[in-house]
Design a protein around this motif. Structure first.
Motif, PDB file in Angstrom:
ATOM      1  N   VAL A  46       0.841  -1.203   0.000  1.00 19.44           N
ATOM      2  CA  VAL A  46       0.000   0.000   0.000  1.00 19.44           C
ATOM      3  C   VAL A  46       0.872   1.249   0.000  1.00 19.44           C
ATOM      4  CG1 VAL A  46      -1.634   1.350   1.381  1.00 19.44           C
ATOM      5  CG2 VAL A  46      -2.014  -1.099   1.036  1.00 19.44           C
ATOM      6  N   ASN A  50       0.900   3.979  -2.960  1.00 21.03           N
ATOM      7  CA  ASN A  50       0.588   5.379  -2.651  1.00 21.03           C
ATOM      8  C   ASN A  50       1.724   6.303  -3.080  1.00 21.03           C
ATOM      9  OD1 ASN A  50      -1.994   5.018  -1.631  1.00 21.03           O
ATOM     10  ND2 ASN A  50      -1.281   4.730   0.460  1.00 21.03           N
ATOM     11  N   GLY A  56      -5.252   5.843  -3.125  1.00 22.33           N
ATOM     12  CA  GLY A  56      -6.309   5.183  -3.871  1.00 22.33           C
ATOM     13  C   GLY A  56      -6.648   3.857  -3.230  1.00 22.33           C
ATOM     14  N   GLN A  57      -7.430   3.075  -3.973  1.00 19.02           N
ATOM     15  CA  GLN A  57      -7.834   1.774  -3.475  1.00 19.02           C
ATOM     16  C   GLN A  57      -7.524   0.711  -4.513  1.00 19.02           C
ATOM     17  OE1 GLN A  57     -11.925   1.816  -2.305  1.00 19.02           O
ATOM     18  NE2 GLN A  57     -11.528   2.993  -0.464  1.00 19.02           N
ATOM     19  N   ASP A  59      -8.481  -3.058  -5.753  1.00 18.12           N
ATOM     20  CA  ASP A  59      -9.440  -4.156  -5.667  1.00 18.12           C
ATOM     21  C   ASP A  59      -8.670  -5.452  -5.847  1.00 18.12           C
ATOM     22  OD1 ASP A  59     -11.375  -6.079  -5.954  1.00 18.12           O
ATOM     23  OD2 ASP A  59     -12.605  -4.926  -7.358  1.00 18.12           O
ATOM     24  N   PHE A  65      -6.439  -0.660  -9.637  1.00 18.39           N
ATOM     25  CA  PHE A  65      -6.143   0.413  -8.686  1.00 18.39           C
ATOM     26  C   PHE A  65      -6.918   1.649  -9.108  1.00 18.39           C
ATOM     27  CE2 PHE A  65      -3.668   4.123  -7.337  1.00 18.39           C
ATOM     28  CZ  PHE A  65      -3.575   3.865  -5.981  1.00 18.39           C
ATOM     29  N   THR A  66      -7.707   2.178  -8.194  1.00 16.80           N
ATOM     30  CA  THR A  66      -8.498   3.365  -8.457  1.00 16.80           C
ATOM     31  C   THR A  66      -7.951   4.502  -7.618  1.00 16.80           C
ATOM     32  OG1 THR A  66     -10.421   1.963  -8.765  1.00 16.80           O
ATOM     33  CG2 THR A  66     -10.834   4.315  -8.470  1.00 16.80           C
ATOM     34  N   VAL A  68      -7.652   8.067  -5.783  1.00 16.35           N
ATOM     35  CA  VAL A  68      -8.598   8.981  -5.154  1.00 16.35           C
ATOM     36  C   VAL A  68      -8.399  10.345  -5.783  1.00 16.35           C
ATOM     37  CG1 VAL A  68      -9.226  10.135  -2.996  1.00 16.35           C
ATOM     38  CG2 VAL A  68      -8.623   7.718  -2.982  1.00 16.35           C
TER      39      VAL A  68
END
Length: 72
Positions: A46, A50, A56-57, A59, A65-66, A68
């Protein structure tokens, strides 16, 4: 003699049960350590994501990866 033999059998069963219990305890400790290592790897991943892509997140099911988007 029958009761002595039975006591001997029970003693052997107790020894075997203690050995199984000890093996379970050892394996439990190993799995707990492995779990802690996996958690650390997840935190490191993570952090890397980042740093590279911004917050982001991820899945895990799709690997998507989405990021933010900042709100203003």
């Amino acid at each position: 003699q029958e009761k002595q033999a039975e006591l001997g059998q029970l003693s052997v069963q107790r020894i075997l049960q203690n050995q199984r219990t000890e093996a379970i305890e050892i394996r439990t400790q190993e799995v707990e350590q492995e779990y802690a290592e996996v958690q650390q790897k997840e935190r490191d991943l993570v952090k890397t994501l980042n740093e590279k892509y911004g917050p982001g997140q991820l899945d895990p099911a799709t690997g998507v990866f989405t990021p933010v988007t900042p709100t203003t």
